[in-house]
Motif scaffolding. Sequence first.
Motif, mmCIF file in Angstrom:
data_model
loop_
_atom_site.group_PDB
_atom_site.id
_atom_site.type_symbol
_atom_site.label_atom_id
_atom_site.label_comp_id
_atom_site.label_asym_id
_atom_site.label_seq_id
_atom_site.Cartn_x
_atom_site.Cartn_y
_atom_site.Cartn_z
ATOM 1 N N HIS A 144 -56.748 -44.412 29.361
ATOM 2 C CA HIS A 144 -57.706 -45.537 29.040
ATOM 3 C C HIS A 144 -57.859 -45.412 27.432
ATOM 4 C CE1 HIS A 144 -58.621 -46.016 33.321
ATOM 5 N NE2 HIS A 144 -59.021 -44.870 33.361
ATOM 6 N N PHE A 145 -56.762 -44.961 26.901
ATOM 7 C CA PHE A 145 -57.166 -44.459 25.287
ATOM 8 C C PHE A 145 -57.718 -46.158 24.767
ATOM 9 C CE2 PHE A 145 -55.872 -43.163 20.965
ATOM 10 C CZ PHE A 145 -56.725 -42.439 21.016
ATOM 11 N N ASP A 146 -56.589 -46.910 24.931
ATOM 12 C CA ASP A 146 -56.934 -48.202 24.015
ATOM 13 C C ASP A 146 -58.272 -48.613 24.352
ATOM 14 O OD1 ASP A 146 -56.332 -48.755 26.700
ATOM 15 O OD2 ASP A 146 -55.216 -50.492 26.125
ATOM 16 N N SER A 147 -58.796 -48.604 25.350
ATOM 17 C CA SER A 147 -60.244 -49.353 25.622
ATOM 18 C C SER A 147 -61.261 -48.403 25.191
ATOM 19 C CB SER A 147 -60.374 -49.552 27.132
ATOM 20 O OG SER A 147 -60.200 -48.226 27.724
ATOM 21 N N LEU A 148 -61.026 -46.921 25.107
ATOM 22 C CA LEU A 148 -62.010 -46.050 24.598
ATOM 23 C C LEU A 148 -61.990 -46.012 23.151
ATOM 24 C CD1 LEU A 148 -60.909 -42.946 26.654
ATOM 25 C CD2 LEU A 148 -63.016 -44.314 26.979
ATOM 26 N N VAL A 149 -60.772 -46.195 22.329
ATOM 27 C CA VAL A 149 -60.874 -46.606 21.118
ATOM 28 C C VAL A 149 -61.548 -48.048 20.753
ATOM 29 C CG1 VAL A 149 -59.499 -47.086 18.929
ATOM 30 C CG2 VAL A 149 -58.768 -45.311 20.420
ATOM 31 N N LEU A 150 -61.423 -48.837 21.397
ATOM 32 C CA LEU A 150 -62.147 -50.069 21.104
ATOM 33 C C LEU A 150 -63.725 -50.048 21.441
ATOM 34 C CD1 LEU A 150 -61.679 -53.087 20.672
ATOM 35 C CD2 LEU A 150 -61.799 -53.544 23.226
ATOM 36 N N ARG A 151 -64.049 -49.134 22.332
ATOM 37 C CA ARG A 151 -65.580 -49.003 22.539
ATOM 38 C C ARG A 151 -66.055 -48.391 21.594
ATOM 39 N NH1 ARG A 151 -65.718 -46.302 28.346
ATOM 40 N NH2 ARG A 151 -67.668 -45.420 27.561
ATOM 41 N N ALA A 152 -65.160 -47.172 20.974
ATOM 42 C CA ALA A 152 -65.939 -46.416 20.099
ATOM 43 C C ALA A 152 -65.950 -47.204 18.572
ATOM 44 C CB ALA A 152 -64.881 -45.130 19.718
ATOM 45 N N SER A 153 -65.027 -48.001 18.241
ATOM 46 C CA SER A 153 -64.956 -48.906 17.223
ATOM 47 C C SER A 153 -65.804 -50.015 17.327
ATOM 48 C CB SER A 153 -63.633 -49.120 16.748
ATOM 49 O OG SER A 153 -63.124 -50.142 17.807
ATOM 50 N N SER A 154 -65.987 -50.857 18.273
ATOM 51 C CA SER A 154 -66.794 -51.919 18.009
ATOM 52 C C SER A 154 -68.120 -51.642 18.697
ATOM 53 C CB SER A 154 -65.977 -53.151 18.911
ATOM 54 O OG SER A 154 -65.804 -52.701 20.306
ATOM 55 N N ALA A 155 -68.303 -51.071 19.725
ATOM 56 C CA ALA A 155 -69.605 -50.971 20.307
ATOM 57 C C ALA A 155 -70.378 -49.598 19.589
ATOM 58 C CB ALA A 155 -69.477 -50.668 21.830
ATOM 59 N N ARG A 156 -69.482 -48.864 18.835
ATOM 60 C CA ARG A 156 -70.160 -47.705 18.176
ATOM 61 C C ARG A 156 -70.764 -46.487 19.203
ATOM 62 N NH1 ARG A 156 -72.206 -48.490 12.340
ATOM 63 N NH2 ARG A 156 -72.950 -46.508 12.471
ATOM 64 N N THR A 170 -62.719 -33.875 26.727
ATOM 65 C CA THR A 170 -62.991 -32.551 27.205
ATOM 66 C C THR A 170 -61.622 -32.071 27.663
ATOM 67 O OG1 THR A 170 -63.650 -33.049 29.419
ATOM 68 C CG2 THR A 170 -65.357 -32.732 28.004
ATOM 69 N N ASP A 171 -61.456 -30.673 27.429
ATOM 70 C CA ASP A 171 -60.301 -29.855 27.809
ATOM 71 C C ASP A 171 -60.677 -28.752 28.808
ATOM 72 O OD1 ASP A 171 -57.654 -28.993 28.088
ATOM 73 O OD2 ASP A 171 -57.757 -28.198 26.145
ATOM 74 N N HIS A 172 -60.380 -28.759 30.138
ATOM 75 C CA HIS A 172 -61.075 -27.881 31.050
ATOM 76 C C HIS A 172 -62.440 -27.666 31.180
ATOM 77 C CE1 HIS A 172 -56.867 -26.594 31.543
ATOM 78 N NE2 HIS A 172 -56.446 -26.428 30.573
ATOM 79 N N GLY A 173 -63.151 -29.025 30.833
ATOM 80 C CA GLY A 173 -64.470 -28.838 30.879
ATOM 81 C C GLY A 173 -65.503 -28.756 29.644
ATOM 82 N N ARG A 174 -64.524 -28.304 28.598
ATOM 83 C CA ARG A 174 -65.247 -27.948 27.110
ATOM 84 C C ARG A 174 -64.923 -28.983 26.315
ATOM 85 N NH1 ARG A 174 -63.470 -21.879 26.710
ATOM 86 N NH2 ARG A 174 -61.709 -22.392 28.129
ATOM 87 N N PRO A 175 -65.997 -29.733 25.606
ATOM 88 C CA PRO A 175 -65.855 -30.554 24.362
ATOM 89 C C PRO A 175 -64.673 -30.154 23.499
ATOM 90 C CG PRO A 175 -68.189 -30.193 24.578
ATOM 91 C CD PRO A 175 -67.257 -29.057 25.379
ATOM 92 N N ALA A 176 -63.565 -31.090 23.207
ATOM 93 C CA ALA A 176 -62.424 -31.017 22.516
ATOM 94 C C ALA A 176 -62.348 -31.931 21.293
ATOM 95 C CB ALA A 176 -61.091 -31.084 23.453
ATOM 96 N N ALA A 177 -62.822 -33.091 21.580
ATOM 97 C CA ALA A 177 -62.795 -34.075 20.473
ATOM 98 C C ALA A 177 -63.765 -34.984 20.713
ATOM 99 C CB ALA A 177 -61.481 -34.612 20.230
ATOM 100 N N VAL A 178 -64.208 -36.028 19.544
ATOM 101 C CA VAL A 178 -65.135 -36.969 19.841
ATOM 102 C C VAL A 178 -64.502 -38.052 19.225
ATOM 103 C CG1 VAL A 178 -67.371 -37.939 19.445
ATOM 104 C CG2 VAL A 178 -67.145 -35.281 19.900
ATOM 105 N N LEU A 179 -64.388 -39.320 19.685
ATOM 106 C CA LEU A 179 -64.018 -40.577 19.024
ATOM 107 C C LEU A 179 -65.419 -41.162 18.545
ATOM 108 C CD1 LEU A 179 -61.579 -41.941 21.817
ATOM 109 C CD2 LEU A 179 -60.990 -40.939 19.686
ATOM 110 N N ILE A 180 -65.214 -41.767 17.576
ATOM 111 C CA ILE A 180 -66.622 -42.246 16.918
ATOM 112 C C ILE A 180 -66.071 -43.460 15.762
ATOM 113 C CG2 ILE A 180 -68.113 -40.331 16.900
ATOM 114 C CD1 ILE A 180 -67.897 -40.046 14.016
ATOM 115 N N ASN A 181 -66.865 -44.283 15.603
ATOM 116 C CA ASN A 181 -66.707 -45.370 14.811
ATOM 117 C C ASN A 181 -66.446 -44.670 13.291
ATOM 118 O OD1 ASN A 181 -67.865 -47.537 12.686
ATOM 119 N ND2 ASN A 181 -67.419 -48.788 14.410
ATOM 120 N N PRO A 182 -65.466 -45.292 12.493
ATOM 121 C CA PRO A 182 -65.408 -44.654 11.281
ATOM 122 C C PRO A 182 -66.542 -44.803 10.290
ATOM 123 C CG PRO A 182 -63.338 -46.097 11.831
ATOM 124 C CD PRO A 182 -64.331 -46.216 12.664
#
Length: 87
Positions: free
Chosen positions: A13-25, A31-43
């Motif tokens: 769902h990467f394309d929709s996740l990027v859209l949500r982060a960019s437009s809906a802020r 997560t990787d094996h249950g631990r936070p690995a990265a966060v998508l946020i609006n620039p």
Amino acid sequence: MSDTLPIAEARAHFDSLVLRASSARERITLTDHGRPAAVLINPQELAELEDALALAQYQARQAPGTVETVPHDQVRARLGLARRRRT
């Protein structure tokens, strides 16, 4: 709003996740094996966070008793400039 997804699920769902982060802020935590690995946020949100951090660091440096100074001769030496002769 924020959401948390495993990386494997986020791939689908990467394309929709990027859209949500960019437009809906939204903040999307991956997560990787249950631990936070990265966060998508609006620039813009990232820029605001960086500005806030820079301001806090500046204010901490300017607090009474915390100002660091460097003598002029040391600055010139660090820059590789010859010492001025007094005339």
